[in-house]
Design a protein around this motif. Structure first.
Motif, PDB file in Angstrom:
ATOM      1  N   UNK A 108       0.845  -1.195   0.000  1.00 21.46           N
ATOM      2  CA  UNK A 108       0.000   0.000   0.000  1.00 21.46           C
ATOM      3  C   UNK A 108       0.881   1.246   0.000  1.00 21.46           C
ATOM      4  N   UNK A 109       0.566   2.179  -0.876  1.00 15.29           N
ATOM      5  CA  UNK A 109       1.288   3.450  -0.926  1.00 15.29           C
ATOM      6  C   UNK A 109       0.426   4.543  -0.293  1.00 15.29           C
ATOM      7  N   UNK A 110       0.975   5.749  -0.218  1.00 16.60           N
ATOM      8  CA  UNK A 110       0.217   6.873   0.302  1.00 16.60           C
ATOM      9  C   UNK A 110       0.168   6.944   1.814  1.00 16.60           C
ATOM     10  N   UNK A 111       1.074   6.241   2.491  1.00 14.65           N
ATOM     11  CA  UNK A 111       1.149   6.292   3.950  1.00 14.65           C
ATOM     12  C   UNK A 111       2.601   6.509   4.368  1.00 14.65           C
ATOM     13  N   UNK A 112       2.813   6.669   5.678  1.00 15.72           N
ATOM     14  CA  UNK A 112       4.157   6.811   6.220  1.00 15.72           C
ATOM     15  C   UNK A 112       4.797   5.466   6.543  1.00 15.72           C
ATOM     16  N   UNK A 113       4.067   4.379   6.307  1.00 19.22           N
ATOM     17  CA  UNK A 113       4.483   3.048   6.761  1.00 19.22           C
ATOM     18  C   UNK A 113       5.900   2.700   6.312  1.00 19.22           C
TER      19      UNK A 113
END
Length: 250
Positions: free
Chosen positions: A181-186
Motif C-alpha cells: 500500500x502506498x500513500x502512507x508513512x508506513x
C-alpha cells in the motif's frame, strides 16, 4: 448516530478510515499520539470528529482515553484497531532488539489492551464490531519480516479467537489484511526515513491506497447484523506470490 473509535488516526490508514466513516454518518473518535495531526483532522472533519490523545503502548494514556469516552457517555459501536508499525527489514540475526520491542508493544500488546478495555461494554450492550488491521505479512513469511510478520499473525489469530469467545453474542470481529500500500508513512518509518528506498519500492507499481482500506472498513461495517466478515485479504493486482526460496551450496 453510531460512534466509531479509530486508533492510529492521525495519518495513513487511520486518517482515511476516519474520513470514510464521517462520510458514512458516524461520529468518530480518533486516537493518536500526535496532537497536532489530530487537530488538523478535527479542523477538516468538523463536529462529528473527536480528537483523543492516545498512545496505545502507554497504560496510563489508554486509561485516560477510556475514561474520557465514559465521561462523554459514548457507546462504541465500532472499534478499528489500526495503530501499528513496522521497523526495519534486517534479518533476525542482525535486527535491533528495540525495534522488536516497539513493534510488539504497539502491534500486539497495544491492540490487545485497547480491545480489552472496550470489549466488555460491547458485550453488555450485545452489539458492536471490532475491525483489526492486520497484514498479509501475518500469512506469508519473507526475509526481514520476522517480528513484524509474527505480530500480524497474532492479529489474525487473536481476531479468530475473539470470534470463538464471543459466540452467543452479537459482537462481530473482522481482520483486514492489506498487501503493498502506498500513500502512507508506513514504508518511510520502516526504512528509517530513506526516501530513495521508499521510492524504489513503489516505482512503477500501482499499489493499493489508504482509501481502499477505508472503503473496506465501511463495507464491513455496513453488513447486516447477522453477517460477520471474518477476514479480508487485499493486494494490488501488481502483487502476487513468490516462489519458495532455495539456498544452494555453491
Amino acid at each position: 448516530m453510531k460512534t466509531a473509535f479509530v486508533t492510529g488516526a492521525s495519518a495513513g490508514f487511520g486518517k482515511a478510515i476516519c474520513r470514510a466513516l464521517i462520510a458514512d454518518n458516524y461520529r468518530v473518535i480518533g486516537g493518536a499520539r500526535r496532537a497536532d495531526k489530530l487537530a488538523e483532522l478535527k479542523r477538516e472533519l468538523g463536529e462529528h470528529f473527536i480528537a483523543l490523545p492516545l498512545d496505545v503502548t502507554d497504560a496510563a494514556s489508554l486509561d485516560a482515553a477510556c475514561e474520557s469516552i465514559r465521561d462523554a457517555s459514548l457507546h462504541i459501536d465500532l472499534l478499528v484497531n489500526n495503530a501499528g508499525l513496522a521497523l526495519g527489514i534486517d534479518r533476525a540475526q542482525s535486527a535491533d532488539a528495540k525495534n522488536w520491542e516497539r513493534m510488539i508493544a504497539t502491534n500486539v500488546t497495544g491492540l490487545a489492551m485497547v480491545t480489552h478495555k472496550l470489549l466488555p461494554a460491547m458485550v453488555e450492550a450485545n452489539n458492536g464490531l471490532i475491525i483489526n488491521i492486520g497484514s498479509i505479512a501475518g500469512t506469508y513469511p519473507y526475509p526481514g519480516g520476522n517480528v513484524y510478520g509474527a505480530s500480524k499473525a497474532f492479529v489474525k489469530q487473536f481476531s479468530l479467537n475473539l470470534r470463538a469467545d464471543l459466540a452467543g453474542t452479537k459482537v462481530r470481529v473482522s481482520n483486514i489484511e492489506p498487501g503493498l500500500c502506498s500513500g502512507t508513512e508506513f514504508s518511510l518509518v520502516r526504512l528509517a526515513g530513506d526516501q530513495d528506498a521508499v521510492n524504489a519500492l513503489y516505482r512503477d507499481v500501482e499499489a493499493i491506497r489508504p482509501e481502499d482500506l477505508a472503503n473496506t472498513v465501511v463495507w464491513i461495517a455496513g453488513q447486516p447484523p447477522h453477517v460477520n466478515i471474518n477476514s479480508v485479504e487485499i493486494m494490488p493486482v501488481a502483487q502476487s506470490y513468490a516462489a519458495l526460496n532455495i539456498a544452494r551450496n555453491l
